[in-house]
Design a protein around this motif. Structure first.
Motif, PDB file in Angstrom:
ATOM      1  N   GLY A  72      -9.969  11.952  -3.854  1.00  0.00           N
ATOM      2  CA  GLY A  72      -9.025  11.766  -4.948  1.00  0.00           C
ATOM      3  C   GLY A  72      -7.936  10.780  -4.572  1.00  0.00           C
ATOM      4  N   ALA A  73      -7.176  10.346  -5.548  1.00  0.00           N
ATOM      5  CA  ALA A  73      -6.090   9.390  -5.319  1.00  0.00           C
ATOM      6  C   ALA A  73      -5.034   9.960  -4.379  1.00  0.00           C
ATOM      7  CB  ALA A  73      -5.450   9.001  -6.653  1.00  0.00           C
ATOM      8  N   GLU A  74      -4.909  11.282  -4.353  1.00  0.00           N
ATOM      9  CA  GLU A  74      -3.907  11.929  -3.511  1.00  0.00           C
ATOM     10  C   GLU A  74      -4.364  12.122  -2.068  1.00  0.00           C
ATOM     11  OE1 GLU A  74      -6.766  14.992  -4.707  1.00  0.00           O
ATOM     12  OE2 GLU A  74      -5.804  13.381  -5.807  1.00  0.00           O
ATOM     13  N   ASP A  75      -5.619  11.881  -1.786  1.00  0.00           N
ATOM     14  CA  ASP A  75      -6.144  12.102  -0.439  1.00  0.00           C
ATOM     15  C   ASP A  75      -5.640  11.060   0.545  1.00  0.00           C
ATOM     16  OD1 ASP A  75      -7.721  14.484  -0.556  1.00  0.00           O
ATOM     17  OD2 ASP A  75      -9.229  13.383  -1.693  1.00  0.00           O
ATOM     18  N   ASP A  76      -5.357  11.537   1.751  1.00  0.00           N
ATOM     19  CA  ASP A  76      -5.003  10.663   2.866  1.00  0.00           C
ATOM     20  C   ASP A  76      -5.768  11.178   4.086  1.00  0.00           C
ATOM     21  OD1 ASP A  76      -3.613  12.926   3.843  1.00  0.00           O
ATOM     22  OD2 ASP A  76      -1.664  12.146   3.246  1.00  0.00           O
ATOM     23  N   ALA A  77      -5.538  10.588   5.242  1.00  0.00           N
ATOM     24  CA  ALA A  77      -6.283  10.979   6.437  1.00  0.00           C
ATOM     25  C   ALA A  77      -6.138  12.470   6.727  1.00  0.00           C
ATOM     26  CB  ALA A  77      -5.824  10.155   7.636  1.00  0.00           C
ATOM     27  N   GLY A  78      -4.962  13.022   6.504  1.00  0.00           N
ATOM     28  CA  GLY A  78      -4.729  14.439   6.772  1.00  0.00           C
ATOM     29  C   GLY A  78      -5.515  15.351   5.856  1.00  0.00           C
ATOM     30  N   THR A  79      -5.504  15.067   4.549  1.00  0.00           N
ATOM     31  CA  THR A  79      -6.233  15.935   3.620  1.00  0.00           C
ATOM     32  C   THR A  79      -7.743  15.790   3.798  1.00  0.00           C
ATOM     33  OG1 THR A  79      -6.158  14.291   1.832  1.00  0.00           O
ATOM     34  CG2 THR A  79      -4.386  15.928   1.891  1.00  0.00           C
ATOM     35  N   VAL A  80      -8.190  14.574   4.097  1.00  0.00           N
ATOM     36  CA  VAL A  80      -9.627  14.376   4.325  1.00  0.00           C
ATOM     37  C   VAL A  80     -10.070  15.119   5.584  1.00  0.00           C
ATOM     38  CG1 VAL A  80     -11.415  12.668   4.842  1.00  0.00           C
ATOM     39  CG2 VAL A  80      -9.761  12.234   3.029  1.00  0.00           C
ATOM     40  N   TYR A  81      -9.263  15.080   6.626  1.00  0.00           N
ATOM     41  CA  TYR A  81      -9.579  15.825   7.847  1.00  0.00           C
ATOM     42  C   TYR A  81      -9.696  17.315   7.550  1.00  0.00           C
ATOM     43  CZ  TYR A  81      -9.196  17.908  12.449  1.00  0.00           C
ATOM     44  OH  TYR A  81      -9.429  18.650  13.561  1.00  0.00           O
ATOM     45  N   GLU A  82      -8.725  17.866   6.822  1.00  0.00           N
ATOM     46  CA  GLU A  82      -8.760  19.289   6.475  1.00  0.00           C
ATOM     47  C   GLU A  82     -10.000  19.638   5.660  1.00  0.00           C
ATOM     48  OE1 GLU A  82      -5.093  20.180   4.519  1.00  0.00           O
ATOM     49  OE2 GLU A  82      -3.897  19.720   6.291  1.00  0.00           O
TER      50      GLU A  82
END
Length: 80
Positions: free
Chosen positions: A32-42
């Protein structure tokens, strides 16, 4: 995330050649547009532990998978 629409997790046997080991399990999820490296890792970590073949106690593929009975080859045509 570089414009990718999705990413995922692959549990595979490690071999000498890059991205060539047979696959035990695989799953994808949308980015999603809100995803970053941290959320993708989680998200990938949460997804990985649900896949068949993951054994956190041994942190390696179970014997039946290592023996080749549950593995499938990688599709070289789908490589970027």
């Amino acid at each position: 995330m570089a414009g990718d629409a999705e990413t995922g997790v692959t549990i595979h046997e490690t071999v000498k050649e890059l991205d060539a080991g047979p696959i035990a399990a695989q799953a994808a999820f949308p980015l999603g547009a809100e995803d970053d490296a941290g959320t993708v890792y989680e998200k990938t970590a949460s997804l990985a532990v649900t896949l068949p073949g993951w054994n956190p106690a041994r942190a390696r593929l179970p014997a039946p998978i290592r023996g080749g009975r549950l593995l499938r080859g990688q599709d070289r045509a789908r490589r970027p």
